[in-house]
Design a protein around this motif. Structure first.
Motif, PDB file in Angstrom:
ATOM      1  N   LEU A 191       0.833  -1.203   0.000  1.00  0.00           N
ATOM      2  CA  LEU A 191       0.000   0.000   0.000  1.00  0.00           C
ATOM      3  C   LEU A 191       0.864   1.249   0.000  1.00  0.00           C
ATOM      4  CD1 LEU A 191      -2.650   1.603   0.395  1.00  0.00           C
ATOM      5  CD2 LEU A 191      -2.463   1.116   2.852  1.00  0.00           C
ATOM      6  N   ASP A 192       0.580   2.169  -0.910  1.00  0.00           N
ATOM      7  CA  ASP A 192       1.263   3.461  -0.978  1.00  0.00           C
ATOM      8  C   ASP A 192       0.221   4.566  -0.868  1.00  0.00           C
ATOM      9  OD1 ASP A 192       2.718   5.713  -1.477  1.00  0.00           O
ATOM     10  OD2 ASP A 192       3.520   5.086  -3.411  1.00  0.00           O
ATOM     11  N   PRO A 193       0.035   5.138   0.329  1.00  0.00           N
ATOM     12  CA  PRO A 193      -0.929   6.233   0.484  1.00  0.00           C
ATOM     13  C   PRO A 193      -0.454   7.554  -0.129  1.00  0.00           C
ATOM     14  CG  PRO A 193      -0.387   5.178   2.593  1.00  0.00           C
ATOM     15  CD  PRO A 193       0.644   4.759   1.609  1.00  0.00           C
ATOM     16  N   MET A 194       0.789   7.576  -0.625  1.00  0.00           N
ATOM     17  CA  MET A 194       1.376   8.780  -1.217  1.00  0.00           C
ATOM     18  C   MET A 194       1.368   9.941  -0.220  1.00  0.00           C
ATOM     19  SD  MET A 194       0.114   8.560  -5.190  1.00  0.00           S
ATOM     20  CE  MET A 194       1.626   9.331  -5.789  1.00  0.00           C
ATOM     21  N   PHE A 195       1.634   9.613   1.047  1.00  0.00           N
ATOM     22  CA  PHE A 195       1.675  10.578   2.149  1.00  0.00           C
ATOM     23  C   PHE A 195       0.304  11.203   2.411  1.00  0.00           C
ATOM     24  CE2 PHE A 195       5.829  10.498   0.023  1.00  0.00           C
ATOM     25  CZ  PHE A 195       6.619  10.051   1.064  1.00  0.00           C
ATOM     26  N   GLY A 196      -0.735  10.540   1.924  1.00  0.00           N
ATOM     27  CA  GLY A 196      -2.093  11.041   2.091  1.00  0.00           C
ATOM     28  C   GLY A 196      -2.828  10.351   3.217  1.00  0.00           C
ATOM     29  N   PHE A 224       4.327  15.899   0.385  1.00  0.00           N
ATOM     30  CA  PHE A 224       4.085  14.640  -0.329  1.00  0.00           C
ATOM     31  C   PHE A 224       5.359  14.033  -0.903  1.00  0.00           C
ATOM     32  CE2 PHE A 224       0.166  17.172  -0.656  1.00  0.00           C
ATOM     33  CZ  PHE A 224      -0.711  16.314  -0.011  1.00  0.00           C
ATOM     34  N   GLY A 225       6.422  14.101  -0.108  1.00  0.00           N
ATOM     35  CA  GLY A 225       7.681  13.503  -0.550  1.00  0.00           C
ATOM     36  C   GLY A 225       8.296  14.206  -1.744  1.00  0.00           C
ATOM     37  N   GLY A 226       7.849  15.424  -2.018  1.00  0.00           N
ATOM     38  CA  GLY A 226       8.386  16.180  -3.133  1.00  0.00           C
ATOM     39  C   GLY A 226       7.846  15.784  -4.489  1.00  0.00           C
ATOM     40  N   ARG A 227       6.744  15.038  -4.508  1.00  0.00           N
ATOM     41  CA  ARG A 227       6.162  14.627  -5.786  1.00  0.00           C
ATOM     42  C   ARG A 227       4.663  14.915  -5.789  1.00  0.00           C
ATOM     43  NH1 ARG A 227       5.385   8.068  -5.232  1.00  0.00           N
ATOM     44  NH2 ARG A 227       4.842   8.090  -3.022  1.00  0.00           N
TER      45      ARG A 227
END
Length: 475
Positions: A191-196, A224-227
């Motif tokens: 799972l990657d919430p993309m910092f969300g 968001f990790g710079g992306r």
């Protein structure tokens, strides 16, 4: 004209530029006055927010205004509150309106507000147009007269109530998913919430079904990790590697507020939202035995039309903006609706995008079908003629927008395409239909971009047509 205007996904603006306290208060006041005039003020409103910079503070700014108008205000205090959870709360509590403080998948320097109406639907143009009109009337000296009550005081008097609807939302999804099938499949998911905000919700659902869940990019990071917090093949490179290196059955990513989804299959391939819509529509028809049409927007794959026809169903095309999807679904009793940007919904759930429910349903599908995701999609598409999509976004000098609009929408000029043109549509942007495909050019409703999408039987032909359109417009 109001200084705030709604796009296809609510109001979004750069923090410190247009996204400021005065504008949040202005929007809240306009909606509050609409509620007062239509007689729904006594029913109240619910406000939620994501993890972006200022989202929690902006929720308080808005709540203070609604309290000033004597509107019962509920604020969802959850560490990670996905937008679909807020929409579900509007529906569950049968409230006339809800509000999410979020800029969804936009870059980190943006924030914004989404407005929902009864049933948990995205506000339509009648509502947003009226709110814009009311904001225009409030602008200026009268802004200082907007009533408000300090948050702490309103909380102490009960004018504002802090609530947590997480369990109800999670239970509503669990009730609609075949948890037993998932339990018996022994799946491993990354799972990657993309910092969300999706981690807690998805992890709870999947671990309840005994899925082995491993999470990356889950810390609270307003940058968001710079992306870009949007699940695409470019932004999910880390998830691709993780899935392959750790032998996962699936990789799941969601955008900043978890209403959109991105999927990495068992081989590490990114599945485009167009592909996900096809897969889920097929699964609902073939395995769950559902019947009904599908709704897609003008920039979403026509493979859905072919699939619908194979099952004796119909596909409906609507403009971009999920309010059009949900509206047409209600009108036609469609079983699924979605967009090529990654948002979809299924009949019987909320009427808006929900990446968390979509992810749970995809995990169920793998468990029930008993095959890897890569194999499932290959078997589906092998039954139809090929559909290849080329997608291009072009930033442009804002001063050129009127010129481009005039060319496309007023003079309606077109390039000399290498494909024979069958017909054109100007319902939402400029869409050109070819004998075996289509191309569309339209301005983004959330970012300063011109988007050109093309679908044809080969990638080469699709990319060539995009280049022809780009060169014609001088981009």
């Amino acid at each position: 004209m109001a200084r705030i205007s709604f796009g296809t996904g609510g109001w979004r603006a750069i923090i410190g530029d247009e996204f400021i306290r005065a504008n949040v208060r202005l929007l809240a006041a306009a909606l509050a006055e609409r509620m007062r005039d239509e007689g729904t003020a006594g029913e109240g409103i619910v406000i939620g927010y994501d993890r972006r910079f200022l989202s929690d503070v902006a929720a308080e700014w808005a709540a203070e205004v609604f309290a000033g108008y004597d509107i019962p205000t509920r604020v969802i205090r959850v560490a990670q509150a996905p937008t679909p959870l807020i929409m579900w709360t509007v529906k569950d509590l049968d409230l006339p309106y809800g509000m999410a403080i979020t800029a969804s998948h936009n870059p980190a320097l943006y924030n914004g507000i989404k407005v929902f109406t009864r049933g948990g639907k995205d506000a339509d143009e009648d509502v947003t147009g009226d709110v814009e009109r009311r904001m225009g009337l409030l602008e200026g000296p009268t802004e200082d007269e907007i009533p408000s009550v300090p948050y702490a005081r309103a909380l102490s008097t009960g004018a504002i109530e802090e609530i947590n609807t997480f369990n109800g939302y999670i239970d509503s999804i669990i009730a609609q998913v075949d948890m037993e099938a998932i339990r018996s499949a022994g799946l491993k998911v990354a799972l990657d919430p993309m910092f969300g905000v999706s981690k807690t919700s998805l992890q709870t659902i999947l671990m309840t079904a005994r899925v082995d869940v491993e999470v990356i990019n889950d810390r609270h990071d307003t940058l968001f990790g710079g992306r870009l917090p949007s699940p695409t093949t470019h932004t999910l490179q880390a998830l691709k590697r993780y899935v392959v290196e750790n032998g996962c059955d699936l990789g799941i990513a969601t955008d900043g507020d978890a209403d959109r989804i991105g999927i990495i299959d068992d081989l590490g391939n990114f599945l485009h939202p167009n592909q996900l819509l096809v897969i889920l529509y097929w699964y609902l028809l073939q395995y769950k035995g559902w019947t009904g049409p599908v709704v897609r927007n003008v920039a979403t794959t026509s493979l859905l039309d072919d699939l619908a026809a194979r099952f004796g169903e119909q596909a409906y095309e609507v403009p971009v903006g999920f309010k059009w999807i949900s509206g047409k679904m209600l009108e036609t009793d469609a079983i699924i609706g979605g967009e090529s940007s990654g948002g979809l919904t299924v009949r019987g759930h909320i009427a808006g995008k929900d990446g968390i429910y979509a992810a749970a349903l995809l995990v169920e599908m793998i468990a029930v079908v008993g095959k890897p995701m890569s194999q499932i999609y290959a078997e589906i598409t092998g039954q139809f003629d090929p559909h290849y999509m080329a997608e291009t976004d072009f930033a442009f000098d804002p001063e050129r927008k009127p010129e481009i609009l005039d060319t496309l929408m007023v003079r309606r000029e077109l390039p000399a395409f290498s494909e024979p043109v069958v017909r054109t549509s100007y319902e939402d942007g400029c869409k050109v239909y070819f004998a075996d495909g289509w191309i569309i050019a339209r301005f983004s409703g959330t970012e300063p971009l011109l988007r050109i999408f093309c679908e044809l039987p080969t990638q080469e032909r699709a990319e060539r047509c995009c280049d022809e359109f780009r060169a014609f417009l001088g981009l």
